[in-house]
Design an enzyme around this catalytic site. Structure first.
Site, PDB file in Angstrom:
ATOM      1  CG  LEU A  15       1.858  -0.591  -2.065  1.00 59.12           C
ATOM      2  CD1 LEU A  15       3.381  -1.114  -2.371  1.00 59.12           C
ATOM      3  CD2 LEU A  15       1.092  -1.915  -1.659  1.00 59.12           C
ATOM      4  CB  SER A  16      -1.112   4.755  -1.083  1.00 59.09           C
ATOM      5  OG  SER A  16      -2.059   6.047  -1.423  1.00 59.09           O
TER       6      SER A  16
END
Length: 231
Positions: A15-16
């Site tokens: 997600l990063s």
């Protein structure tokens, strides 16, 4: 006499986007720098909660800067970053729990595939604006990365087991114990000590700790598996 590889741990969550940048640089340099890279799939939501931190996108000025920053970094590192159109829903609502449990299962059962599957999940969410939360999305990513349909289904089934859940929890707690308040973090083990570096913009400092040179990008950004990342 050739020195033994130094141990580096990369704690990351797909997600990063900054985790993706750190991941690609370390995959690129691991053989050049003679490092033993340990990929550690972690849950950024758990780290944020534990540390009391908040995603930068929740603050308008930080969010605005982040989008501009990622466009510069996309070109510099030649990684095809493109923010999802429905950013808030993808990042702040849907999350990455299923994806990170799946990567944990891959790490436990087929660790040699962890780099490829991680990269494909990043490509889905941070390049092609595709889902990474539904079972069919996870299976599609796994198969595109090179796992067989049977392997992918078996790993997906393992995501609901205590073994996988506890392993992801333990890895996330390990990141917190190192001092993480977000991701990625790089943990360098040197001379019986560890050094925790936060973010993807500490590569020069990492090179300094390893006493190695560093040039940020090249005309072609190629992963260790030979994959050329095109925008």
């Amino acid at each position: 006499m050739t020195s033994l590889p130094r141990k580096l741990e990369l704690f990351y969550d797909v997600l990063s986007p900054y985790s993706w940048l750190g991941f690609e640089v370390l995959c690129r340099y691991q053989n050049i720098w003679n490092i033993n890279l340990h990929l550690r799939p972690s849950l950024i939501a758990g780290i944020m909660k534990s540390s009391g931190n908040k995603p930068p996108a929740l603050l308008p000025q930080k969010g605005k800067y982040m989008f501009m920053d990622l466009q510069h970094l996309r070109k510099f590192y030649q990684v095809p970053l493109q923010a999802p159109k429905d950013f808030r829903s993808v990042i702040l609502e849907k999350g990455s729990l299923t994806a990170m449990r799946f990567l944990t299962a891959v790490n436990l059962e087929n660790p040699e595939m962890l780099e490829r599957v991680s990269r494909e999940l990043w490509m889905r969410v941070w390049s092609r604006d595709e889902d990474i939360t539904e079972p069919q999305s996870i299976l599609a990513a796994a198969e595109k990365a090179g796992l067989s349909k049977e392997q992918a289904k078996s790993l997906l089934e393992k995501c609901s087991t205590d073994k996988v859940k506890n392993s992801l929890k333990e890895t996330t707690e390990a990141a917190c114990n190192y001092g993480a308040f977000g991701l990625p973090i790089i943990v360098v083990h040197l001379d019986n000590q560890f050094h925790m570096l936060f973010g993807s913009d500490r590569i020069e400092l990492l090179a300094h700790l390893l006493a190695k040179g560093f040039s940020g990008c090249s005309s072609t950004f190629r992963s260790t598996s030979g994959v050329i990342l095109d925008a």
